[in-house]
Enzyme design. Sequence first.
Site, PDB file in Angstrom:
ATOM      1  N   GLU A 323       0.973  -1.431   0.067  1.00 47.64           N
ATOM      2  CA  GLU A 323      -0.142  -0.017   0.051  1.00 47.64           C
ATOM      3  C   GLU A 323       0.956   1.232   0.120  1.00 47.64           C
ATOM      4  OE1 GLU A 323      -2.715  -0.741  -0.894  1.00 47.64           O
ATOM      5  OE2 GLU A 323      -2.905  -2.928  -0.291  1.00 47.64           O
ATOM      6  N   TYR A 410      -1.674  -7.895 -11.110  1.00 44.21           N
ATOM      7  CA  TYR A 410      -0.734  -8.092 -10.026  1.00 44.21           C
ATOM      8  C   TYR A 410       0.590  -8.852 -10.414  1.00 44.21           C
ATOM      9  CZ  TYR A 410      -4.148  -6.155  -6.843  1.00 44.21           C
ATOM     10  OH  TYR A 410      -5.151  -5.409  -6.097  1.00 44.21           O
TER      11      TYR A 410
HETATM   12  N1  BES Z   1      -5.638  -0.943  -4.818  1.00 44.25           N
HETATM   13  C1  BES Z   1      -5.743  -2.334  -4.325  1.00 44.25           C
HETATM   14  C2  BES Z   1      -7.242  -2.592  -3.784  1.00 44.25           C
HETATM   15  C3  BES Z   1      -8.294  -2.694  -4.806  1.00 44.25           C
HETATM   16  C4  BES Z   1      -8.125  -2.880  -6.139  1.00 44.25           C
HETATM   17  C5  BES Z   1      -9.537  -2.395  -4.456  1.00 44.25           C
HETATM   18  C6  BES Z   1      -9.231  -2.631  -7.095  1.00 44.25           C
HETATM   19  C7  BES Z   1     -10.679  -2.479  -5.128  1.00 44.25           C
HETATM   20  C8  BES Z   1     -10.264  -2.552  -6.790  1.00 44.25           C
HETATM   21  C9  BES Z   1      -4.872  -2.663  -3.001  1.00 44.25           C
HETATM   22  O1  BES Z   1      -3.561  -2.063  -3.173  1.00 44.25           O
HETATM   23  C10 BES Z   1      -4.389  -3.859  -3.219  1.00 44.25           C
HETATM   24  O2  BES Z   1      -3.887  -4.712  -4.131  1.00 44.25           O
HETATM   25  N2  BES Z   1      -4.672  -4.852  -2.122  1.00 44.25           N
HETATM   26  C11 BES Z   1      -4.414  -6.244  -1.812  1.00 44.25           C
HETATM   27  C12 BES Z   1      -3.213  -6.405  -1.107  1.00 44.25           C
HETATM   28  C13 BES Z   1      -1.851  -6.744  -1.868  1.00 44.25           C
HETATM   29  C14 BES Z   1      -0.862  -7.034  -0.986  1.00 44.25           C
HETATM   30  C15 BES Z   1      -1.871  -7.655  -3.041  1.00 44.25           C
HETATM   31  C16 BES Z   1      -5.567  -6.751  -1.220  1.00 44.25           C
HETATM   32  O3  BES Z   1      -6.492  -6.239  -0.869  1.00 44.25           O
HETATM   33  O4  BES Z   1      -5.554  -8.154  -1.101  1.00 44.25           O
HETATM   34 ZN    ZN Z   2      -2.485  -2.653  -4.789  1.00 37.74          ZN
END
Ligand code: BES
Ligand code: ZN
Length: 632
Positions: A323, A410
């Site tokens: 984050e 990702y």
């Molecule tokens: N920005 C994302 C969360 C997100 C993306 C919410 C698209 C809604 C729509 C956040 O940075 C994220 O990627 N969170 C991941 C954690 C990460 C360590 C892969 C999660 O929530 O699992």
């Molecule tokens: Zn993210």
Amino acid sequence: MLSRVMMVRLMGVALVLPLLTGCFRKQKPEATTLKPVDPRAWVDEHTLSNADSVLVRHLHLDIAVDMAHHQILGSALWTINNTHKQKELILDTYDLTIDSVQVDGHKVNYVLDSPIKYLGSALHIPISDNVQFVGVFYKTGTHARALQWLEPQQTHDKKYPFLFTQSESIYARSWIPCPDGPGIRFTYTARVQVPPGLMALMSADNDDVLNDTGIYRFNMNIPIPAYLMALAVGDIVFKGVDDRTGVYAERGMIDKARWEFENIGRMVGSAEQLYGPYRWGRYDVLVLPPGFPIGGMENPKLTFLTPTVIAGDRSLVSLVAHELAHSWSGNLVTNATWNDFWLNEGFTNYFERRIMEQMMGENYADMLWELGYQDLQNEVAAIGADNRDTWLKLSLKGRDPDDGLNSIPYEKGCHFLKMIERASGRDRFDKFLVKYFEHFAFKTITTETFLNYMDTVLLKNDTVLRKKLNIDEWVYGPGIPQNCPRAGQELFSKVDAERVKFLEGMPAEQLAFVRWSAHEWLHFLRGMPANLKPEQMRLLDNAFNLSNTGNSEVADEWYLLALKVGYTPAYGPMERFLSTVGRRKFLEPLYQQMMKTPDGAKMARLLYAKYRANYHPLAQESLDRMVMNIVQ
Ligand code: BES
Ligand code: ZN
């Protein structure tokens, strides 16, 4: 005691003249082709707003939060500049009731279109050429997809209600009438009234103490897109880490949270060493109640986090690194449309692992890379190697942008960058990334803009090299390209050896697990064969008490395995897990696994009926489909 959280009195809504700070300039939209001639051109298919032709500069939000009736009500005052002499301003809304609209202080007639699936209703407001302010008076609806209202018993402390927002990707429009596209940036100020005794926080400069009036003021003087608008209200307290970082959490959680995040100050320093200065002033984190549907959200200045990251041993803090990294990739350089989502998440995953490598060493980061690679393989296997959704450049027109929310942006994204890092050498690649963040700071870019920039600055227009690296195949092709890099297996190969010994009958107590991290446990469990016996699960459980592990990631993997092999003693602890944790990444695979057998499906329906109310509206939507076969 409850008098502190009694219903908030409806306040008079004062329009305060907003500051004319920041400036937003949006490139001219043209039809998107795969590789447009003008790399700056884009069309955002998920906003109905025309804020590409009306400059939207600043928002002043004046709202009251009614915790008892689950409603936000008040006004959004937009400072705009109609340089292109448009006849109307169009804002996105979703399930909002519009009470009235004013242009430069005068009431006007407006048109609210009927809703379009996923996108909501366009709000058309007539404007003149020299208009300055557009004010919308509104209330949120019961289907606000951004809002989760928690009753006291759904919080950690179980004493006060809690509200949080989750605006990414297109949910800001369900609590603010706004131009809701990642390519549209604005500054904001806010006045938020909450029940006295509760604390309000936003993705902005925050007070760190409770006040008696319940009125909080916020200022975000750096332009951000709507998906980074965020609000949380609850019995929240603060503890500093160093002079620019700190932790917010529910009162009863604050000490544990503060301990877990002891190193976030160092982490910001580490990120800065890699890719340049942190540009947002403070970096604080807010630990939410367990119903928070995701792991974390990069709300500027104030990351929102799931409490499931608090493992008691700092083993899951790579999520904070993730984050934090968004403060560069995403918040500073932003994907222009949700089709370019990998620019946000792939870069951030790459950056996250570089931070973790710097702080914990290469072998540690290699474990994160390898687990990520496994996620990528599993995702591709699950949705099919030819699936269009396995391209980096997505095609989400007419669909819910959440459809693109899987491991592809990702993991394929960060492996693509790692491949380029290896090909160009780490030093050169790092220098390139520093330049990239500097060059595109506070801008919004498409995949094509990035590729063009990389061609020019890093690859020096070497077309032979570009071809050799398979760049087009990575971005505009399916599956996992052949030249996908793989991390070193130093620590995991030892885990593999222990797994073999265990499967050959060595008593579990004798495994060399003593110093295993959560990541090693995950790898150990993921590699178990399909024919593992419940009896073998029992041996592991007796030795390591895995059914009651306090590590949410390990627990999730363990329960998944328990369901696969039918190890029933884990079902009770799994039910406790499912009763509180709202993180979709954990919930969905567990329910999905249950749905694979008739008995499992029965259990899934029973558990879901019991705990559905604890889950976020978006988790409810996907689980309604998965468990109840309800299609909306
Ligand atoms: N920005 C994302 C969360 C997100 C993306 C919410 C698209 C809604 C729509 C956040 O940075 C994220 O990627 N969170 C991941 C954690 C990460 C360590 C892969 C999660 O929530 O699992
Ligand atoms: Zn993210």
